[in-house]
Write a protein that holds these residues in place. Structure first.
Motif, PDB file in Angstrom:
ATOM      1  N   TYR A 296      -1.038 -28.347 -14.888  1.00  0.00           N
ATOM      2  CA  TYR A 296       0.133 -27.875 -14.487  1.00  0.00           C
ATOM      3  C   TYR A 296       1.162 -28.096 -15.713  1.00  0.00           C
ATOM      4  N   GLY A 297       2.061 -27.305 -15.888  1.00  0.00           N
ATOM      5  CA  GLY A 297       3.113 -27.631 -16.956  1.00  0.00           C
ATOM      6  C   GLY A 297       3.995 -26.347 -16.931  1.00  0.00           C
ATOM      7  N   LEU A 298       5.227 -26.506 -17.433  1.00  0.00           N
ATOM      8  CA  LEU A 298       6.283 -25.449 -17.638  1.00  0.00           C
ATOM      9  C   LEU A 298       5.963 -24.641 -18.876  1.00  0.00           C
ATOM     10  N   MET A 299       6.605 -23.406 -19.315  1.00  0.00           N
ATOM     11  CA  MET A 299       6.647 -22.613 -20.413  1.00  0.00           C
ATOM     12  C   MET A 299       6.708 -23.543 -21.483  1.00  0.00           C
ATOM     13  N   GLY A 300       5.775 -23.396 -22.490  1.00  0.00           N
ATOM     14  CA  GLY A 300       5.792 -23.979 -23.712  1.00  0.00           C
ATOM     15  C   GLY A 300       5.324 -25.408 -23.677  1.00  0.00           C
ATOM     16  N   LEU A 460     -11.160 -24.091 -15.130  1.00  0.00           N
ATOM     17  CA  LEU A 460      -9.899 -24.651 -15.324  1.00  0.00           C
ATOM     18  C   LEU A 460      -8.741 -23.780 -15.058  1.00  0.00           C
ATOM     19  N   PHE A 461      -7.678 -24.299 -14.525  1.00  0.00           N
ATOM     20  CA  PHE A 461      -6.516 -23.283 -13.805  1.00  0.00           C
ATOM     21  C   PHE A 461      -5.244 -23.597 -14.258  1.00  0.00           C
ATOM     22  N   ALA A 462      -4.530 -22.959 -15.001  1.00  0.00           N
ATOM     23  CA  ALA A 462      -3.204 -23.158 -15.643  1.00  0.00           C
ATOM     24  C   ALA A 462      -2.225 -22.630 -14.577  1.00  0.00           C
ATOM     25  N   ILE A 476      -5.566 -32.880 -11.148  1.00  0.00           N
ATOM     26  CA  ILE A 476      -4.531 -32.080 -11.790  1.00  0.00           C
ATOM     27  C   ILE A 476      -4.178 -32.660 -13.104  1.00  0.00           C
ATOM     28  N   ALA A 477      -4.294 -32.007 -14.252  1.00  0.00           N
ATOM     29  CA  ALA A 477      -3.837 -32.346 -15.444  1.00  0.00           C
ATOM     30  C   ALA A 477      -2.457 -31.864 -15.560  1.00  0.00           C
ATOM     31  N   VAL A 478      -1.353 -32.611 -16.169  1.00  0.00           N
ATOM     32  CA  VAL A 478      -0.135 -32.335 -16.579  1.00  0.00           C
ATOM     33  C   VAL A 478       0.033 -32.221 -17.953  1.00  0.00           C
ATOM     34  N   MET A 479       0.695 -31.133 -18.448  1.00  0.00           N
ATOM     35  CA  MET A 479       0.751 -30.995 -19.991  1.00  0.00           C
ATOM     36  C   MET A 479       2.292 -30.876 -20.300  1.00  0.00           C
ATOM     37  N   GLY A 486      -0.332 -36.557 -18.029  1.00  0.00           N
ATOM     38  CA  GLY A 486      -0.626 -37.137 -16.455  1.00  0.00           C
ATOM     39  C   GLY A 486      -2.046 -36.515 -16.208  1.00  0.00           C
ATOM     40  N   MET A 487      -2.821 -37.255 -15.090  1.00  0.00           N
ATOM     41  CA  MET A 487      -4.123 -36.535 -14.661  1.00  0.00           C
ATOM     42  C   MET A 487      -3.981 -37.432 -13.225  1.00  0.00           C
ATOM     43  N   PHE A 488      -4.231 -36.566 -12.417  1.00  0.00           N
ATOM     44  CA  PHE A 488      -4.076 -36.995 -11.153  1.00  0.00           C
ATOM     45  C   PHE A 488      -5.099 -36.466 -10.010  1.00  0.00           C
ATOM     46  N   ASP A 489      -5.744 -37.301  -9.049  1.00  0.00           N
ATOM     47  CA  ASP A 489      -6.682 -36.866  -8.188  1.00  0.00           C
ATOM     48  C   ASP A 489      -5.696 -36.155  -7.165  1.00  0.00           C
TER      49      ASP A 489
END
Length: 518
Positions: A296-300, A460-462, A476-479, A486-489
């Motif tokens: 998960y992450g926003l544009m950029g 792997l799903f962005a 869920i990994a957060v970029m 972040g990394m969440f179960d």
């Protein structure tokens, strides 16, 4: 249906039909467009929305029926005819020239010239800067389009349409690649256009977005109009019922299957930016067989760039990747595909498909070696594989020999997925797989992802969609700003936690228990 309030009608379609090679794309549609209003058009992929809009924009001519513009019957022989009558369109699939500047794209085919008849580049850049400023795009008019992110390219497409000073402006999925902040700016621009009396025809699959900005709604299903209402009288359930005949098509929920051993690992992946700094900043993560790891992450944020590094698309990236515990030494994309990696790119039109080829040719393009014997392709085996993929992914196509460009966006996305699956990957990278596709096609894609994970494929799903990443992911990994923040179960992931992590981007990534390799 309640009586739709009368606001001045600028455009009317009466009993319009469009037939392609015996296939009815639009059947006897009656559609009215009102001035100073957002006229929403919604329907599943393949329902006929884009065909109807292309008829209004002069790209296609109707097989039957008539078009009335301010009460006068008109016939457009080209998009130029429609533009001359005050009709502009923002296409879902970007219609830009990558090797030209932003300003040159905005004024393509209607260049500003000086008294000597030569293009006045300075004047074009000044005018383009005004339109870009309205959209708060943060883009210089002299930049090459190919150097822009897809969301920025979407803003250029919108600026080009706004620059036409159109009386009717058609927007086909204008927010599909925009960040939340960019969407808010676009909505302000739309409000300004409405105040000036411009009629907006708006297509989107984001139902809450439609309810928020729409004034009138028309629903298409299988080429026919199934509902028309004032937006204030409807809710999302009404829209979905008109689209698909029932209240909803569910997310593919987690089914409790347990992932297997580690199938993929990335260590310290870095990608330098041409302007300095890192687009991907020391990202490490692992993936197990049968697991869906959402990013998960926003544009950029660097999600797409990370996928490109993994696929070997940047020879100046650094870091190591492992498949099945073995280090991948191959640096080129072709050999990484052979090692078991496959990518569903964010921009399916430019990077996932060859639009002039058939559905069948696109499906087998990356896996022809499977069907080769010496110097010949085993045609029967290839046809069998194509038929199987079309059936399993529910690709709606009358004949796989049909050009892939004739399919709806959702079916094109299924072709891209099918092409990747025919390479028999171990790890599937999916970059915004639901971008620009409707609720029904999304459900098909998500069910496919769940099935593939049950079969042992690592995914792997962005995505920038919170609901999707929470509903579909096992972890869920957060970029943010190129870093893993972040990394969440699945059990601990909340919208608040993901949004908070995506707002980070400086300092080390926070550690949670779920970052450990189980």
């Amino acid at each position: 249906m309640s009586a739709i309030a009368e606001r001045e009608i600028i455009l009317k379609l009466e009993d319009v039909s469009k037939v392609y090679s015996g296939t009815v794309a639009v059947k006897r549609a009656n559609f009215e467009v009102r001035k100073g209003a957002v006229n929403v058009l919604v329907g599943e992929n393949g329902a006929g929305k884009s065909t109807l809009m292309k008829i209004i924009a002069g790209v296609e001519r109707p097989t039957a029926g008539r078009i009335l513009l301010e009460g006068e019957e008109v016939s457009f022989s080209s998009s130029g005819d429609a533009v001359n009558r005050g009709i502009g369109m923002v296409f879902q699939e970007l219609n830009l020239f990558g090797n030209m500047s932003v300003a040159e794209n905005i004024f393509a085919t209607r260049e500003i010239t000086n008294r000597f008849g030569k293009i006045d580049h300075a004047q074009q850049e000044n005018r383009a800067a005004e339109f870009l400023e309205r959209l708060q795009a943060g883009i210089r008019p002299d930049m090459l389009v190919e150097d822009l992110r897809i969301g920025q390219q979407q803003l250029v497409e919108i600026a080009k349409a706004v620059s036409l000073d159109a009386r009717i402006l058609i927007m086909d999925e204008p927010t599909s690649a925009l960040s939340a902040a960019e969407v808010e700016i676009l909505f302000k621009v739309i409000a300004d256009l409405k105040a000036r009396g411009v009629a907006i025809v708006y297509i989107s699959h984001r139902l809450e977005e439609l309810i928020r900005i729409g004034d009138y709604i028309t629903v298409l299903r299988d080429g026919r109009i199934t509902g028309q209402e004032e937006m204030k009288n409807v809710d999302t359930q009404w829209i979905v019922r008109q689209m698909i005949g029932s209240d909803a098509k569910d997310f593919a929920k987690a089914d409790g299957h347990l992932p297997g051993e580690e199938i993929f690992r990335a260590e310290e992946i870095c990608l330098p930016r041409a302007t300095g700094g890192l687009a991907v900043d020391h990202v490490s993560l692992s993936l197990r067989a049968g697991e869906i790891l959402g990013i998960y992450g926003l544009m950029g944020a660097g999600r797409s760039e990370l996928f490109d590094c993994i696929m070997g698309r940047h020879d100046h990236s650094t870091g190591d990747i492992f498949i099945g515990g073995r280090k991948v030494k191959e640096r080129d994309t072709t050999r990484r595909i052979r090692r078991g990696l496959a990518l569903i790119p964010e921009d399916r039109q430019r990077e996932g498909l060859v639009s002039i080829l058939s559905v069948a040719s696109n499906l087998t393009l990356a896996s022809l070696s499977r069907f080769a014997r010496l110097f010949h392709i085993r045609a029967a085996d290839e046809r069998q594989a194509v038929t199987q993929v079309v059936r399993e992914l529910a690709i709606r196509v009358a004949d796989p020999a049909q050009e892939v460009s004739s399919l709806s966006g959702g079916n094109q996305q299924k072709v891209v997925i099918g092409k990747a699956l025919l390479t028999e990957p171990k790890v599937l990278l999916m970059d915004e797989p639901s971008r620009g596709i409707d609720v029904g096609a999304k459900a098909d894609v998500f069910r496919t992802m769940r099935k593939l994970s049950r079969d042992g494929l690592g995914i792997l799903f962005a995505t920038s969609d919170l609901d999707e990443v929470i509903a579909l992911s096992d972890r869920i990994a957060v970029m943010s700003n190129g870093k893993l923040t972040g990394m969440f179960d699945r059990t601990e992931a909340t919208e608040a936690a993901l949004v908070a992590a995506s707002a980070l981007g400086h300092g080390p990534a926070p550690h949670t228990e779920s970052t450990a390799h189980d």
